[in-house]
Design an enzyme around this catalytic site. Structure first.
Site, PDB file in Angstrom:
ATOM      1  N   ASP A  41       0.820  -1.209   0.000  1.00 48.44           N
ATOM      2  CA  ASP A  41       0.000   0.000   0.000  1.00 48.44           C
ATOM      3  C   ASP A  41       0.850   1.252   0.000  1.00 48.44           C
ATOM      4  O   ASP A  41       2.018   1.231   0.367  1.00 48.44           O
ATOM      5  CB  ASP A  41      -0.832   0.006   1.282  1.00 48.44           C
ATOM      6  CG  ASP A  41      -2.289  -0.152   0.984  1.00 48.44           C
ATOM      7  OD1 ASP A  41      -2.632  -0.322  -0.185  1.00 48.44           O
ATOM      8  OD2 ASP A  41      -3.079  -0.084   1.942  1.00 48.44           O
ATOM      9  N   LYS A  63      -1.139   5.095  -4.672  1.00 49.30           N
ATOM     10  CA  LYS A  63      -1.122   6.190  -5.645  1.00 49.30           C
ATOM     11  C   LYS A  63       0.106   7.079  -5.519  1.00 49.30           C
ATOM     12  O   LYS A  63       0.460   7.791  -6.434  1.00 49.30           O
ATOM     13  CB  LYS A  63      -2.400   7.021  -5.550  1.00 49.30           C
ATOM     14  CG  LYS A  63      -2.630   7.694  -4.234  1.00 49.30           C
ATOM     15  CD  LYS A  63      -4.006   8.333  -4.207  1.00 49.30           C
ATOM     16  CE  LYS A  63      -4.464   8.483  -2.778  1.00 49.30           C
ATOM     17  NZ  LYS A  63      -5.884   8.434  -2.610  1.00 49.30           N
ATOM     18  N   MET A 179      -6.943  11.459   8.372  1.00 48.33           N
ATOM     19  CA  MET A 179      -7.399  12.029   7.094  1.00 48.33           C
ATOM     20  C   MET A 179      -8.162  13.337   7.298  1.00 48.33           C
ATOM     21  O   MET A 179      -9.163  13.587   6.634  1.00 48.33           O
ATOM     22  CB  MET A 179      -8.300  11.018   6.353  1.00 48.33           C
ATOM     23  CG  MET A 179      -7.550   9.785   5.914  1.00 48.33           C
ATOM     24  SD  MET A 179      -8.606   8.493   5.227  1.00 48.33           S
ATOM     25  CE  MET A 179      -9.009   7.555   6.685  1.00 48.33           C
TER      26      MET A 179
HETATM   27  N1  SAH Z   1      -4.517   1.871   8.455  1.00 44.08           N
HETATM   28  C1  SAH Z   1      -3.822   3.121   8.681  1.00 44.08           C
HETATM   29  C2  SAH Z   1      -4.680   4.313   8.335  1.00 44.08           C
HETATM   30  C3  SAH Z   1      -4.980   4.410   6.853  1.00 44.08           C
HETATM   31  S1  SAH Z   1      -5.900   5.835   6.447  1.00 44.08           S
HETATM   32  C4  SAH Z   1      -3.366   3.197  10.137  1.00 44.08           C
HETATM   33  O1  SAH Z   1      -3.767   2.355  10.943  1.00 44.08           O
HETATM   34  O2  SAH Z   1      -2.577   4.082  10.446  1.00 44.08           O
HETATM   35  C5  SAH Z   1      -4.630   6.969   5.956  1.00 44.08           C
HETATM   36  C6  SAH Z   1      -4.449   8.033   7.006  1.00 44.08           C
HETATM   37  O3  SAH Z   1      -3.687   7.520   8.089  1.00 44.08           O
HETATM   38  C7  SAH Z   1      -3.671   9.241   6.533  1.00 44.08           C
HETATM   39  O4  SAH Z   1      -4.463  10.140   5.825  1.00 44.08           O
HETATM   40  C8  SAH Z   1      -3.221   9.817   7.860  1.00 44.08           C
HETATM   41  O5  SAH Z   1      -4.280  10.492   8.510  1.00 44.08           O
HETATM   42  C9  SAH Z   1      -2.912   8.561   8.645  1.00 44.08           C
HETATM   43  N2  SAH Z   1      -1.497   8.180   8.578  1.00 44.08           N
HETATM   44  C10 SAH Z   1      -0.969   7.066   8.069  1.00 44.08           C
HETATM   45  N3  SAH Z   1       0.372   7.028   8.251  1.00 44.08           N
HETATM   46  C11 SAH Z   1       0.688   8.156   8.910  1.00 44.08           C
HETATM   47  C12 SAH Z   1       1.898   8.688   9.433  1.00 44.08           C
HETATM   48  N4  SAH Z   1       3.090   8.059   9.311  1.00 44.08           N
HETATM   49  N5  SAH Z   1       1.838   9.876  10.080  1.00 44.08           N
HETATM   50  C13 SAH Z   1       0.679  10.530  10.251  1.00 44.08           C
HETATM   51  N6  SAH Z   1      -0.496  10.066   9.788  1.00 44.08           N
HETATM   52  C14 SAH Z   1      -0.484   8.892   9.135  1.00 44.08           C
END
Ligand code: SAH
Length: 259
Positions: A41, A63, A179
């Site tokens: 992903d 993407k 998000m």
């Molecule tokens: N499954 C993922 C979330 C996916 S949705 C999880 O558990 O973290 C995608 C969102 O996750 C992004 O838009 C952001 O809000 C957050 N996100 C993912 N990785 C991040 C990171 N390293 N730092 C800050 N936000 C992050």
């Protein structure tokens, strides 16, 4: 080969954590090493792929990196096809597969086809973001619970009710918003219906990675802070009194304080 030795098709959904490879679980590392096909992903940190064997086929389905996002239906088909060919398929997802990761849809699809699915937890970015500030999500004096919520209006077909969430937060719950940066103005407005302008907030971008940036401020200035600091996705917005006192601590690299 005895019938018992015939391998059944199986896909493992693995949480890759927030980016720092040291935050992978031992189980995740083991699964990545065992994979013959890795479907990766968007938000999976590059460092995590170090654990894959050289012979493993790595398919990027995100993407970022220039390509348009691969449609979910295509990813599901590809996972199933590879598993049915006998490949050891690992689907690597950022954070935890079951936190805003569409992991549930993937499990349903694979099970319908009779493919066994196992899931390995990852550290969700909301947890990592808050911990990177050395702030607890709960605190006996400030917060007796946590709400993980998406700021993405389309996630469930409708926008979260920010005023109701603000009322819950005012009762002593920490809000951890995924998000949310693109909708910051909208969610700020809604949250101000139930929380004061001086409620502490933090925005953490690229949590756990060397290029992490974060800013600390107040709810009344949330959208302004994001804009001035040029913070963008992927980021976590944290709202709540557990952040109290953060503004008086020395700032680390990559951090901004707004008075
Ligand atoms: N499954 C993922 C979330 C996916 S949705 C999880 O558990 O973290 C995608 C969102 O996750 C992004 O838009 C952001 O809000 C957050 N996100 C993912 N990785 C991040 C990171 N390293 N730092 C800050 N936000 C992050």
């Amino acid at each position: 080969m005895t019938p018992a030795a015939v391998t059944r098709p199986v896909v493992t959904l693995v949480g890759a954590g927030p980016g720092d490879p040291e935050l992978l679980t031992v189980k995740a590392v083991r699964a990545i090493r065992a994979a013959t096909v890795l479907l990766v992903d968007d938000l999976v940190g590059e460092g995590v792929l170090r654990y894959a064997r050289r012979s493993t086929r790595i398919v990027r389905v995100g993407k970022r990196g220039g390509c348009a996002s691969t449609p979910q239906a295509f990813i599901e088909k590809l996972m199933a096809a590879e598993a049915l060919k006998g490949e050891r398929v690992v689907r690597l997802k950022g954070g935890d597969p079951f936190v805003f990761g569409r992991g549930g849809e993937e499990v349903e699809h694979l099970r319908k086809l009779g493919i066994e699915v196992t899931v390995v937890n990852g550290i969700t970015s909301g947890l990592a973001a808050v911990t990177s500030l050395n702030v607890p999500l709960t605190h006996r004096d400030h917060a007796h619970g946590v709400i993980f919520v998406t700021g993405h209006a389309k996630e469930h077909g409708r926008s979260p009710d920010w005023a109701t969430l603000a009322a819950a937060a005012a009762q002593g719950l920490t809000l951890v918003i995924y998000m949310g940066v693109a909708q910051a103005g909208h969610l700020q407005q809604g949250l101000l219906e139930g929380l004061g302008r001086s409620t502490p907030i933090a925005v953490v971008q690229h949590a756990s990675l060397p290029h992490q940036r974060h800013a600390v401020g107040t709810l009344g200035d949330l959208a302004g802070l994001i804009e001035r600091e040029g913070l963008g996705s992927p980021a976590i917005i944290v709202v709540g009194d557990v952040l109290q006192g953060l503004a008086s601590l020395p700032l680390e690299r990559g951090a901004t304080r707004v008075a």
